[in-house]
Motif scaffolding. Sequence first.
Motif, PDB file in Angstrom:
ATOM      1  N   HIS A 144       2.419   2.772  10.011  1.00 40.15           N
ATOM      2  CA  HIS A 144       3.521   2.108  10.489  1.00 40.15           C
ATOM      3  C   HIS A 144       4.009   0.881   9.499  1.00 40.15           C
ATOM      4  O   HIS A 144       4.908   0.633   9.094  1.00 40.15           O
ATOM      5  CB  HIS A 144       3.372   1.535  11.839  1.00 40.15           C
ATOM      6  N   VAL A 145       2.802   0.149   9.041  1.00 42.57           N
ATOM      7  CA  VAL A 145       2.854  -0.853   8.038  1.00 42.57           C
ATOM      8  C   VAL A 145       3.530  -0.542   6.752  1.00 42.57           C
ATOM      9  O   VAL A 145       4.428  -1.012   6.159  1.00 42.57           O
ATOM     10  CB  VAL A 145       1.733  -1.566   8.110  1.00 42.57           C
ATOM     11  N   LEU A 146       2.803   0.556   6.314  1.00 44.10           N
ATOM     12  CA  LEU A 146       3.190   1.141   5.028  1.00 44.10           C
ATOM     13  C   LEU A 146       4.431   1.642   5.035  1.00 44.10           C
ATOM     14  O   LEU A 146       5.145   1.840   3.702  1.00 44.10           O
ATOM     15  CB  LEU A 146       2.229   2.226   4.541  1.00 44.10           C
ATOM     16  N   ARG A 147       5.160   2.033   6.213  1.00 43.62           N
ATOM     17  CA  ARG A 147       6.559   2.719   6.127  1.00 43.62           C
ATOM     18  C   ARG A 147       7.539   1.516   6.220  1.00 43.62           C
ATOM     19  O   ARG A 147       8.683   2.017   5.984  1.00 43.62           O
ATOM     20  CB  ARG A 147       6.651   3.673   7.249  1.00 43.62           C
ATOM     21  N   ALA A 148       7.189   0.425   6.323  1.00 40.98           N
ATOM     22  CA  ALA A 148       8.168  -0.767   6.487  1.00 40.98           C
ATOM     23  C   ALA A 148       8.834  -0.833   5.256  1.00 40.98           C
ATOM     24  O   ALA A 148       8.176  -0.815   3.976  1.00 40.98           O
ATOM     25  CB  ALA A 148       7.458  -2.054   6.852  1.00 40.98           C
ATOM     26  N   ASP A 149      10.058  -1.140   5.137  1.00 40.43           N
ATOM     27  CA  ASP A 149      10.973  -1.362   4.059  1.00 40.43           C
ATOM     28  C   ASP A 149      10.814  -2.602   3.617  1.00 40.43           C
ATOM     29  O   ASP A 149      10.529  -3.580   4.107  1.00 40.43           O
ATOM     30  CB  ASP A 149      12.330  -1.099   4.247  1.00 40.43           C
ATOM     31  N   PRO A 150      11.004  -2.765   2.221  1.00 37.22           N
ATOM     32  CA  PRO A 150      10.872  -4.107   1.593  1.00 37.22           C
ATOM     33  C   PRO A 150      11.809  -5.170   2.316  1.00 37.22           C
ATOM     34  O   PRO A 150      12.752  -4.883   2.535  1.00 37.22           O
ATOM     35  CB  PRO A 150      11.025  -4.011   0.255  1.00 37.22           C
ATOM     36  N   GLY A 151      11.140  -6.284   2.583  1.00 40.37           N
ATOM     37  CA  GLY A 151      12.169  -7.267   3.037  1.00 40.37           C
ATOM     38  C   GLY A 151      12.208  -7.427   4.708  1.00 40.37           C
ATOM     39  O   GLY A 151      12.437  -8.232   5.434  1.00 40.37           O
ATOM     40  N   ASP A 152      11.773  -6.020   5.314  1.00 45.11           N
ATOM     41  CA  ASP A 152      11.571  -5.943   6.900  1.00 45.11           C
ATOM     42  C   ASP A 152      10.488  -7.069   7.305  1.00 45.11           C
ATOM     43  O   ASP A 152       9.498  -7.273   6.709  1.00 45.11           O
ATOM     44  CB  ASP A 152      11.136  -4.584   7.012  1.00 45.11           C
ATOM     45  N   PRO A 153      10.559  -7.303   8.488  1.00 50.59           N
ATOM     46  CA  PRO A 153       9.599  -8.344   9.024  1.00 50.59           C
ATOM     47  C   PRO A 153       8.143  -7.849   8.904  1.00 50.59           C
ATOM     48  O   PRO A 153       7.193  -8.559   8.752  1.00 50.59           O
ATOM     49  CB  PRO A 153      10.105  -8.526  10.661  1.00 50.59           C
ATOM     50  N   GLY A 154       7.808  -6.572   8.982  1.00 54.47           N
ATOM     51  CA  GLY A 154       6.654  -5.781   9.012  1.00 54.47           C
ATOM     52  C   GLY A 154       6.194  -5.682   7.604  1.00 54.47           C
ATOM     53  O   GLY A 154       5.156  -5.063   7.672  1.00 54.47           O
ATOM     54  N   ASP A 155       6.959  -6.087   6.505  1.00 56.43           N
ATOM     55  CA  ASP A 155       6.632  -5.744   5.125  1.00 56.43           C
ATOM     56  C   ASP A 155       5.573  -6.488   4.789  1.00 56.43           C
ATOM     57  O   ASP A 155       5.448  -7.845   5.297  1.00 56.43           O
ATOM     58  CB  ASP A 155       7.695  -5.934   4.313  1.00 56.43           C
ATOM     59  N   VAL A 156       4.452  -6.004   4.089  1.00 57.52           N
ATOM     60  CA  VAL A 156       3.613  -6.889   3.406  1.00 57.52           C
ATOM     61  C   VAL A 156       3.585  -6.807   1.838  1.00 57.52           C
ATOM     62  O   VAL A 156       4.506  -6.207   1.200  1.00 57.52           O
ATOM     63  CB  VAL A 156       2.084  -6.362   3.582  1.00 57.52           C
ATOM     64  N   ASP A 157       2.813  -8.014   1.176  1.00 52.18           N
ATOM     65  CA  ASP A 157       2.934  -7.942  -0.318  1.00 52.18           C
ATOM     66  C   ASP A 157       2.448  -6.798  -0.837  1.00 52.18           C
ATOM     67  O   ASP A 157       1.558  -6.113  -0.271  1.00 52.18           O
ATOM     68  CB  ASP A 157       2.709  -9.431  -0.910  1.00 52.18           C
ATOM     69  N   PRO A 158       2.816  -6.662  -2.145  1.00 55.07           N
ATOM     70  CA  PRO A 158       2.247  -5.355  -2.966  1.00 55.07           C
ATOM     71  C   PRO A 158       0.569  -5.114  -3.145  1.00 55.07           C
ATOM     72  O   PRO A 158       0.287  -4.174  -2.762  1.00 55.07           O
ATOM     73  CB  PRO A 158       2.631  -5.451  -4.310  1.00 55.07           C
ATOM     74  N   GLY A 159      -0.095  -6.471  -3.248  1.00 57.22           N
ATOM     75  CA  GLY A 159      -1.512  -6.307  -3.107  1.00 57.22           C
ATOM     76  C   GLY A 159      -1.976  -5.878  -1.773  1.00 57.22           C
ATOM     77  O   GLY A 159      -2.830  -5.091  -1.810  1.00 57.22           O
ATOM     78  N   VAL A 160      -1.550  -6.239  -0.839  1.00 62.85           N
ATOM     79  CA  VAL A 160      -2.090  -5.799   0.607  1.00 62.85           C
ATOM     80  C   VAL A 160      -1.658  -4.545   0.954  1.00 62.85           C
ATOM     81  O   VAL A 160      -2.322  -3.820   1.439  1.00 62.85           O
ATOM     82  CB  VAL A 160      -1.629  -6.902   1.770  1.00 62.85           C
ATOM     83  N   ARG A 161      -0.434  -4.021   0.483  1.00 60.95           N
ATOM     84  CA  ARG A 161       0.105  -2.542   0.661  1.00 60.95           C
ATOM     85  C   ARG A 161      -0.758  -1.772  -0.084  1.00 60.95           C
ATOM     86  O   ARG A 161      -1.303  -0.633   0.286  1.00 60.95           O
ATOM     87  CB  ARG A 161       1.355  -2.575   0.189  1.00 60.95           C
ATOM     88  N   ARG A 162      -1.272  -2.293  -1.386  1.00 59.05           N
ATOM     89  CA  ARG A 162      -2.111  -1.277  -1.998  1.00 59.05           C
ATOM     90  C   ARG A 162      -3.588  -1.065  -1.358  1.00 59.05           C
ATOM     91  O   ARG A 162      -3.988  -0.031  -1.229  1.00 59.05           O
ATOM     92  CB  ARG A 162      -2.377  -1.671  -3.425  1.00 59.05           C
TER      93      ARG A 162
END
Length: 442
Positions: free
Chosen positions: A390-408
Amino acid sequence: MRRLGTGIGWRPEIADAVEEMPGIEWVEAVSENLCPGHLPDSLLRLRERGVTVVPHGVSLGLGGADRPDAGRLAALAERAEVLGSPLVTEHIAFVRAGGALTASPLMEAGHLLPLPRTRDALDVLCENVRIAQDALPVPLAVENIAALVSWPDEELTEGQFLYELADRTGVRLLIDVANLHTNHVNLGEDPARALGELPLEAIAYVHVAGGFERDGVWHDSHAHPVPRPVLDILTDLASRVAPPGVLLERDENFPEGDELHGEVEAIRVAVDKGRAARTAAGGVGTAPRVSCTPTAAGADAAVRQRLGLAQAVLLSALVAGTPAPEGFDRVRLGVQARALAGKRADVVGKVAPELPVILGARYRPAFLAYAQGCPMTGGYRRDALDFVAHVLRADPGDPGDVDPGVRRELREWWLERSGPVPRSTRPGARLARATRRVLLRR
């Protein structure tokens, strides 16, 4: 019923303290947390000393509209046999709803939820208990649960419901006096009346636990000292009958061993006080009663479907944000819904401890936001994977989005655990994955 004596709930966090505690005659372990082929050394040592170990199930859902799952029953039976247990225990509750019976998505509560005390629910529960009894190698005892909410239009009191269940199935009862106190505070139910209506000769053993009150609601936390009102209910029970066993439950916020031992001793004192009152009264407890209720043949498909639909509607309101069913206290449902989401966040954080580390302070708010519209469907490990997806599907800029390092980091965590087997750590396989990641970025 075999005498068990005084015991304590075995948990890995207090394993050493339990082994060293004087006067412990038996322990209870959560069945789902045990692997029969790799039992904890502490439990094995206790067994070698002659300490009885009882597996306590939490996920069977005997009060659900569906018949008990054969795989879960087989797992409970296996643990009883491996541990040489004299009995196994479960709960009078439902833990999941939906699915084929109601032609709706399957949802799991991750928690024990109360049944409506109706004839329909009793018929279903009795049949499910009989199915479980036939599948288990030892006697079954079932536990009354604590509740924050009550069902509208109930037909029986808790004592009447439990009496009929025991009378119609012969099942033993695990009476949790802390849950009687919880239902007294939250639902206005009289614990003395409940005890007076019980078939006390059917009691297998007794649970004692602590909790706390907030805004007029009692939370059965199993993380706080046992309060005086709970000990008083235990004394009342012991004044009516000699319980074969009494056990302290503590699941979190574990104190030092001396404090735990002090709670066990307080339980002994409460039982002794009740025994003295029973002796002074001539040793006469509640006599076995004969019920005129005929043994039902079982619940038909229509009864199961009615119960299933009612449970699915309630569970959907608690875990999927749908409107509260008619007749329920909406405020209490909100309290229960928040408690369920908080428990999910806590347990997923324990099952997948890397996630709170990767997400830091964002873990809990992110998980609670996810839980508002995403019911659990396959246990806590599946829930952890679904949350990360669910977190990984969040679009950039969405409240649930995370920074690229955390996403990786999250993506690597998800890939490592989502397949049928862990990914290979051989240098060639790691090089292939790195090359694939580079190519995907182009």
